[in-house]
Scaffold this motif. Structure first.
Motif, PDB file in Angstrom:
ATOM      1  N   GLY A 412       9.888   5.057  11.686  1.00 23.48           N
ATOM      2  CA  GLY A 412      11.129   4.189  10.784  1.00 23.48           C
ATOM      3  C   GLY A 412      10.917   2.897  10.997  1.00 23.48           C
ATOM      4  N   VAL A 413       9.871   2.630  11.714  1.00 25.66           N
ATOM      5  CA  VAL A 413       9.852   1.593  12.966  1.00 25.66           C
ATOM      6  C   VAL A 413       9.124   0.654  11.273  1.00 25.66           C
ATOM      7  N   THR A 414       9.300  -1.111  11.536  1.00 27.43           N
ATOM      8  CA  THR A 414       8.571  -1.423  10.296  1.00 27.43           C
ATOM      9  C   THR A 414       7.272  -1.639  11.441  1.00 27.43           C
ATOM     10  N   VAL A 415       6.163  -1.721  11.255  1.00 25.40           N
ATOM     11  CA  VAL A 415       5.316  -2.198  11.828  1.00 25.40           C
ATOM     12  C   VAL A 415       3.745  -3.220  11.109  1.00 25.40           C
ATOM     13  N   GLY A 416       4.093  -3.806  10.103  1.00 25.47           N
ATOM     14  CA  GLY A 416       3.512  -4.604   9.363  1.00 25.47           C
ATOM     15  C   GLY A 416       4.379  -5.385   8.299  1.00 25.47           C
ATOM     16  N   ALA A 417       3.973  -5.962   8.206  1.00 30.36           N
ATOM     17  CA  ALA A 417       4.568  -7.814   6.927  1.00 30.36           C
ATOM     18  C   ALA A 417       3.150  -7.515   6.196  1.00 30.36           C
ATOM     19  N   GLY A 418       2.986  -7.916   4.964  1.00 31.59           N
ATOM     20  CA  GLY A 418       1.950  -8.354   4.250  1.00 31.59           C
ATOM     21  C   GLY A 418       2.320  -8.934   2.861  1.00 31.59           C
ATOM     22  N   MET A 419       1.589  -9.921   2.881  1.00 29.22           N
ATOM     23  CA  MET A 419       1.798 -10.712   1.257  1.00 29.22           C
ATOM     24  C   MET A 419       0.571 -10.780   0.581  1.00 29.22           C
ATOM     25  N   VAL A 420       0.386 -10.344  -0.634  1.00 31.91           N
ATOM     26  CA  VAL A 420       0.024  -9.916  -1.538  1.00 31.91           C
ATOM     27  C   VAL A 420      -1.111 -11.354  -1.849  1.00 31.91           C
ATOM     28  N   ASN A 421      -2.347 -11.511  -2.113  1.00 33.65           N
ATOM     29  CA  ASN A 421      -3.523 -12.215  -2.927  1.00 33.65           C
ATOM     30  C   ASN A 421      -3.328 -12.460  -4.038  1.00 33.65           C
ATOM     31  N   SER A 422      -3.618 -13.803  -4.028  1.00 40.20           N
ATOM     32  CA  SER A 422      -3.415 -13.746  -6.172  1.00 40.20           C
ATOM     33  C   SER A 422      -4.647 -13.546  -6.652  1.00 40.20           C
TER      34      SER A 422
END
Length: 422
Positions: A412-422
């Motif tokens: 249940g640990v947050t392991v990544g953060a993402g930003m969607v490319n255009s």
């Protein structure tokens, strides 16, 4: 609508970043002190500690470096949030660490910021960390950036030295996506150009740091064009007085919602009209980001958590394939074919890593296309396949619907953060 937007603009979120000993914690302490945001007993405790250490000045950094390990090492490790206000505006400061091994913490703190504040030591000039901070703020699409050239008192308020740093950083920033840049010479310890203009630098005709923060226009930074309302909860009161009430609670992620607007519910594609918008026990004439409201529709359409309300002719992309920049936040590396949970707005699904296209060197902007995995604190372009369609915009267009987090299903640990490319 203008009055509502201006009231929301009374709150400014900004993230600070700087190398070791650039004076970041001292600057925040100065802002808190000069804006009367600390209690007398806090100041007395800091003054007593400073005297016990033999300092001939008040160590304002003690107001912010709260962790014992931070005080022992003299560095910032975790993200610390500080709140203060002036008669003109309220502020939330995310005091983020500058070390490369805490990149994930900086990404967390800056992800919701309206402004990024990067400190440099006037004696050292621009460093590798200074450039990395600017790159990260650019990647996170923070719309405003301030470069504060600190410790000007230690270089005799040298105008030529300041202009050299200003020119060097402005040239570097031209390669990045930074819409608004302000460079300010300051002395956090002495207070020069922090809250009031300094008499020591008559050659500088720009604003003080506090004046710039108070008067910065941020209302236009919000997406008021694309209506995005992720549904968080369906409200059906059991009271007899409200037995016909059905509302959809959530936080507006973009655009402006008004009663009478024709809207569509995704992914079902059902259309309806907004009957009313409620905040607590009162109805409001409109709602916009980042207001949390309850939307009522004229028709009893099927709406549940994870759905999104938008305009009929302005919809987010529905896709199971994500192309995104990911900041990896755990020691176990991200690898192809890895399975994770993904949370995007109010929808949670499962995803598998298809491939790592490249790893980005945030110091040089070099793309390592031979990289096959991402390690702790590394950032790279990753392709994901999701088990169910997500309703996304590019991160550049909308920082809420264009971002997501990756979660280890076992822990249940947050392991990544993402930003969607255009």
């Amino acid at each position: 609508m203008t009055d509502l937007i201006e009231r929301e603009a009374d709150l400014l979120r900004f993230a600070t970043a700087g190398s070791v000993d650039d004076g970041k914690s001292t600057l925040i302490g100065r802002l808190l002190l000069d804006s009367k945001a600390i209690f007398e007993d806090q100041l007395e405790a800091v003054e007593a500690t400073s005297q016990s250490r033999g300092y001939d000045y008040t160590d304002l950094a003690l107001l912010t470096d709260g962790l014992r390990s931070e005080r022992e090492q003299g560095i910032t490790i975790d993200v610390a949030y500080r709140y203060f206000a002036t008669p003109r505006r309220k502020f939330i400061i995310a005091d983020t660490p500058g070390h490369v091994q805490y990149t994930r913490n900086m990404v967390t703190g800056a992800s919701t910021a309206d402004l990024g504040l990067v400190l440099v030591d006037a004696r050292q000039g621009l460093t590798e960390q200074s450039r990395r901070h600017a790159v990260l703020l650019s990647l996170l699409r923070v719309p405003h950036l301030v470069l504060a050239v600190n410790k000007m008192d230690l270089v005799d308020f040298d105008q030529k030295l300041f202009e050299k740093i200003d020119a060097e950083f402005t040239t570097f920033a031209s390669r990045l996506n930074i819409p608004d840049l302000q460079v300010i010479p300051i002395s956090a310890l002495k207070g020069d150009n922090v809250v009031t203009r300094s008499q020591q630098m008559p050659w500088y005709d720009g604003p003080s740091l506090m004046h710039h923060l108070e008067h910065l226009h941020i209302a236009s930074d919000r997406d008021l064009r694309d209506v995005r309302f992720p549904v968080q909860y369906v409200i059906r009161p059991k009271s007899d007085d409200y037995h016909d009430y059905r509302g959809y609670a959530g936080q507006v992620a973009g655009g402006v919602l008004k009663p009478g607007d024709e809207v569509m519910v995704l992914p079902s594609g059902m259309t309806s009209t907004i009957a009313g918008i409620d905040v607590f026990d009162q109805e409001v004439p409109e709602a916009f980001a980042p207001m949390s409201v309850v939307v009522r529709l004229t028709d009893d359409v099927d709406v549940s958590r994870g759905d999104m309300i938008c305009r009929t002719k302005n919809m987010p992309e529905q896709t199971q394939d994500l192309d995104a920049m990911v900041c990896w936040m755990t020691t176990q590396p991200l690898r192809p074919r890895q399975k994770l949970a993904i949370k995007h707005t109010t929808r949670t699904a499962r995803t598998v890593v298809k491939n790592v296209q490249y790893r980005l060197d945030v110091n040089t902007l070099h793309r390592d296309q031979d990289a096959s995995e991402l390690g702790l604190n590394e950032i790279g372009r990753v392709q994901l396949r999701v088990t169910q369609p997500l309703l996304v915009d590019s991160y550049e267009r909308n920082r809420t619907t264009g971002s997501f987090i990756l979660i280890d299903e076992a822990t249940g640990v947050t392991v990544g953060a993402g930003m969607v490319n255009s």
